[in-house]
Structures are given as C-alpha cells and as structure tokens.
Design a protein around this motif. Structure first.
Motif, PDB file in Angstrom:
ATOM      1  N   LEU A 245     -27.681 -14.785  16.133  1.00 51.43           N
ATOM      2  CA  LEU A 245     -27.523 -15.043  14.598  1.00 51.43           C
ATOM      3  C   LEU A 245     -26.644 -16.200  14.664  1.00 51.43           C
ATOM      4  O   LEU A 245     -26.710 -17.024  13.742  1.00 51.43           O
ATOM      5  CB  LEU A 245     -27.131 -13.760  14.191  1.00 51.43           C
ATOM      6  CG  LEU A 245     -27.004 -13.655  12.525  1.00 51.43           C
ATOM      7  CD1 LEU A 245     -28.289 -14.070  12.139  1.00 51.43           C
ATOM      8  CD2 LEU A 245     -26.572 -12.418  12.019  1.00 51.43           C
ATOM      9  N   GLY A 246     -25.730 -16.466  15.282  1.00 51.42           N
ATOM     10  CA  GLY A 246     -24.511 -17.465  15.032  1.00 51.42           C
ATOM     11  C   GLY A 246     -25.255 -18.773  15.300  1.00 51.42           C
ATOM     12  O   GLY A 246     -24.986 -19.916  14.700  1.00 51.42           O
ATOM     13  N   GLN A 247     -25.905 -18.957  16.493  1.00 49.25           N
ATOM     14  CA  GLN A 247     -26.730 -20.041  16.825  1.00 49.25           C
ATOM     15  C   GLN A 247     -27.616 -20.548  15.364  1.00 49.25           C
ATOM     16  O   GLN A 247     -27.878 -21.651  15.298  1.00 49.25           O
ATOM     17  CB  GLN A 247     -27.527 -19.990  18.062  1.00 49.25           C
ATOM     18  CG  GLN A 247     -26.827 -20.199  19.199  1.00 49.25           C
ATOM     19  CD  GLN A 247     -27.569 -19.869  20.425  1.00 49.25           C
ATOM     20  OE1 GLN A 247     -28.305 -18.858  20.628  1.00 49.25           O
ATOM     21  NE2 GLN A 247     -27.434 -20.725  21.724  1.00 49.25           N
ATOM     22  N   LEU A 248     -28.312 -19.449  15.003  1.00 47.54           N
ATOM     23  CA  LEU A 248     -29.169 -19.938  13.935  1.00 47.54           C
ATOM     24  C   LEU A 248     -28.624 -20.274  12.764  1.00 47.54           C
ATOM     25  O   LEU A 248     -28.912 -21.263  12.034  1.00 47.54           O
ATOM     26  CB  LEU A 248     -29.907 -18.430  13.366  1.00 47.54           C
ATOM     27  CG  LEU A 248     -30.945 -18.636  12.461  1.00 47.54           C
ATOM     28  CD1 LEU A 248     -32.317 -19.689  12.495  1.00 47.54           C
ATOM     29  CD2 LEU A 248     -31.603 -17.108  11.921  1.00 47.54           C
TER      30      LEU A 248
ATOM     31  N   MET B 183     -32.576 -13.457   8.191  1.00 44.82           N
ATOM     32  CA  MET B 183     -31.956 -14.429   9.609  1.00 44.82           C
ATOM     33  C   MET B 183     -31.931 -13.712  10.824  1.00 44.82           C
ATOM     34  O   MET B 183     -32.374 -14.324  11.823  1.00 44.82           O
ATOM     35  CB  MET B 183     -30.702 -14.628   9.105  1.00 44.82           C
ATOM     36  CG  MET B 183     -30.228 -15.477   7.815  1.00 44.82           C
ATOM     37  SD  MET B 183     -30.871 -17.281   8.060  1.00 44.82           S
ATOM     38  CE  MET B 183     -29.338 -17.976   8.659  1.00 44.82           C
ATOM     39  N   ARG B 184     -31.786 -12.322  10.925  1.00 47.40           N
ATOM     40  CA  ARG B 184     -31.465 -11.723  12.075  1.00 47.40           C
ATOM     41  C   ARG B 184     -33.055 -11.481  13.011  1.00 47.40           C
ATOM     42  O   ARG B 184     -32.822 -11.948  14.192  1.00 47.40           O
ATOM     43  CB  ARG B 184     -31.022 -10.250  11.793  1.00 47.40           C
ATOM     44  CG  ARG B 184     -30.542  -9.369  12.836  1.00 47.40           C
ATOM     45  CD  ARG B 184     -29.843  -7.937  12.472  1.00 47.40           C
ATOM     46  NE  ARG B 184     -28.711  -8.295  11.648  1.00 47.40           N
ATOM     47  CZ  ARG B 184     -27.462  -8.589  12.216  1.00 47.40           C
ATOM     48  NH1 ARG B 184     -27.234  -8.724  13.237  1.00 47.40           N
ATOM     49  NH2 ARG B 184     -26.699  -8.947  11.244  1.00 47.40           N
ATOM     50  N   GLU B 185     -33.924 -11.476  11.892  1.00 44.40           N
ATOM     51  CA  GLU B 185     -35.358 -11.345  12.668  1.00 44.40           C
ATOM     52  C   GLU B 185     -35.683 -12.394  13.187  1.00 44.40           C
ATOM     53  O   GLU B 185     -36.453 -12.676  14.295  1.00 44.40           O
ATOM     54  CB  GLU B 185     -36.063 -10.463  11.467  1.00 44.40           C
ATOM     55  CG  GLU B 185     -37.455  -9.972  12.013  1.00 44.40           C
ATOM     56  CD  GLU B 185     -37.471  -8.999  13.097  1.00 44.40           C
ATOM     57  OE1 GLU B 185     -38.150  -8.870  13.976  1.00 44.40           O
ATOM     58  OE2 GLU B 185     -36.357  -8.321  12.996  1.00 44.40           O
ATOM     59  N   VAL B 186     -35.508 -13.654  12.349  1.00 45.92           N
ATOM     60  CA  VAL B 186     -35.924 -15.129  13.002  1.00 45.92           C
ATOM     61  C   VAL B 186     -35.231 -15.249  14.059  1.00 45.92           C
ATOM     62  O   VAL B 186     -35.889 -15.802  14.911  1.00 45.92           O
ATOM     63  CB  VAL B 186     -35.783 -15.992  11.705  1.00 45.92           C
ATOM     64  CG1 VAL B 186     -35.936 -17.385  12.168  1.00 45.92           C
ATOM     65  CG2 VAL B 186     -36.618 -15.686  10.515  1.00 45.92           C
TER      66      VAL B 186
END
Lengths: 200, 200
Positions: B43-46, B32-35
């Motif tokens: 990360l929160g938006q993702l 998730m972090r890398e994407v």
C-alpha cells in the motif's frame, strides 16, 4: 413520532435519504452508515429494512422509476388528446435526461445503479428487466406510429427503438457540461424529425 | 526485479491492475488496498505513485484513452486511403462501445470515471476536457464530410455531432444485455445511413 411507524413510509424516507446522498455526494459515499445518518435512523434500524447496500439500492431505483413514470404521466396529461406519438416519445426520452433537478437525481441514481449492476447478477436481472420493459413500451409506441402512418413505412421498429434509447447517452454529456440542455433538446428534435418527418 | 524499477512502467502496471478490478469486480471494489494487492505492491508503494483513489483513477482513465486511441489508429490503418468519413466515424463510435473485451474494459472504466466525476470537480474538469476534445474531433470530421459533399447540405454539424456522441448510450444497453451487439451495429449503421445517405 409514534412508535408504530409505517414500514412503507420509512422505507421511502430511507430511499429519499439515499437519493439525496447519491445526487449531492455521489454513489461512493452512499454507505449504509451514511444513509442511516441522513435518514435519521440507527444503522440497526436501517438494516431492519435493508440487509445490504445492494438491496437498498434496488429499492431506491424502483422508487426512482416510479417518480419518472409519475413525471411522464403528468407530462402526458398536458399533451393533446389523443397525443401525437412524436410528443409521447419526446416526453419519455427527455424525462430520462438530467434536464431538470428532479430528473437529474433519477439520472444519477440510474448511473450508479447501472455501474453496480454490471457486477451484481441480482441487480443486473432487476435493471435488465426494467430496461427491457421500457424498451418494449417504446417499441410498441413506434410500431403503432408506423401502423397509423405517422412514421414513413419501411422503418424497422426494432432498430428505431434501439436508436431512440441510445440517445440516453446525452445524459452523460449533459452531466459533464459537454452538451448544453438546449443543444441536447435540438439533437432529440433533429432525431425525431428524421424519424417522423418534420412536424406538419 | 531490479531495485531501480522504471517509474512509468510501474504506474502502468498499477493502472492495469486497477483496470482488471474494475472490469471484473466493479468500481466499488477498486480501493487502494485492493489495487496494491492485485498489482503486487505494498500500500505504501502504491501511495508513492498515487496519493489518492481519484488520482489513480485519473491516470487509469488517461491510460484507457490511450488504448482507445491506439485501437482507432489500428482500425484507421485498415481502411481505404483516403478513408471514407462514414467509415472513420463508424470506427470512432464503435470503439467507444463494449463490443469487444478490450473495449469493454475501457467502457467500464469510463462509466466508473464519469460517475465519480459528477461529484469531484478536478476529475470533472479532466473528463470534461477529454470529452470536449473528442467532441471537437468528431465535429471536424463532420464539417469536412459536409464540405466535401459526403453529407447532404443543410445538416447542422453541431447537432449532428451531439447526436452521434449520444449513441454512446448504447454502451449501457449492451452491458445490461438489453441490446445485442449485432442490433447495436445495425442501429449505428441506420444512423450513419441517415446522416450520409445510403452507401453508394
């Protein structure tokens, strides 16, 4: 447990632990930490045997290949002597498909390994070499069957080898319940019938 | 960038970022972090768009399927009207193989997805449904070709469908340089020749 543990034996035990995790929980779960836990060794001990996840995976795949070869050898021993090349090719192909629990574990290891190899040059060389050796072995069997008249003349041994190996695509269809084991075997037999002509 | 970003557009941008990571670095790197980093969001938006890696992967696969369908549609528009069923099946099959950069990305996404699906019941249902739909579509094409006399009578449409889909096993052989693109196409053509009889 004696202090002096056999190095080879412990590596095999670790490969077995990795293998169980991949089979039951998937490759994403197979971290060094998790494999150490499953194998009952400390992370430090694990790192003594394998310096990285990729190295551990490479060893586990080599182990899986040995298991597959052993299954094929046992299958060959049960065939007629000399075996019909159709039966040999059928055995080699079906042992690469997840039709039985043992072969399923190997097939899952293999899928994880191939995916990793796409982005890891060292693994890619290893798996590529293994697959090219396997391909050469299948091509030799097909050339011999052509020479001995089991396969009708005019077939291109290179193309027939690639077609036969392409059928390992059934592994994914089996894993995801898109194709049932019986249907996969019917497809394999249909292909072999068309390659050799119907069994006489 | 306007504050009110189109939800659908951002999801597609995130799927695109995931797709690039999987294509270039492999599934193991697609955290998730890398994407989030690759997509240029926090990360929160993702996490606002995808609550888990599996959910993000499911969306990215749906997006990849749409891209594949679009490529097949474009290919169909270039065929004769009405197209010969052999050409349609050849197009569908070859667009599933990593023969061009666009199809390679889809194929790698697919390999990662299948591996994950083996151990994730929700993903397995999703990918299984997609594959069974695809299988039904291919079987309809084969039945129609049989009815219209393009395929010699007596062939079993179910078995022929499984055999054709099994040839997606060429994807792995192509990725690992065991089979060259031209050889893969020769194998596909040899199979179709045998199914339809040689082109008239």
């Amino acid at each position: 447990m004696p202090k002096q543990v056999d190095h080879h034996e412990r590596r095999e035990a670790i490969a077995g632990a990795l293998w169980r995790i991949v089979d039951q929980q998937g490759w994403a779960r197979a971290t060094m930490r998790e494999v150490a836990r499953e194998a009952g060794v400390s992370l430090g001990q694990l790192q003594h045997y394998f310096s990285s996840r990729a190295e551990m995976l490479a060893f586990a795949m080599e182990y899986a290949s040995q298991q597959t070869r052993a299954r094929v050898e046992r299958g060959l021993a049960e065939l007629d002597h000399p075996p019909h090349p159709r039966d040999v090719l059928r055995l080699v192909l079906t042992e690469m498909l997840p039709l039985r629990p043992e072969a399923r574990a190997t097939s899952r290891m293999n899928a994880a390994y191939v995916l990793e190899a796409m982005h890891d040059p060292a693994l890619k060389r290893q798996v590529g070499t293994g697959l090219r050796d396997g391909r050469s072995m299948v091509e030799r069997l097909i050339r011999q069957a052509l020479d001995e008249g089991h396969i009708p003349p005019g077939r291109d041994p290179g193309v027939e080898t690639d077609l036969l190996l392409a059928l390992t695509g059934l592994a994914t269809l089996l894993e995801l319940d898109v194709v049932e084991p019986q249907a996969a075997l019917r497809a394999v037999d249909q292909h072999l019938d068309r390659l050799f002509g119907p069994p006489s």
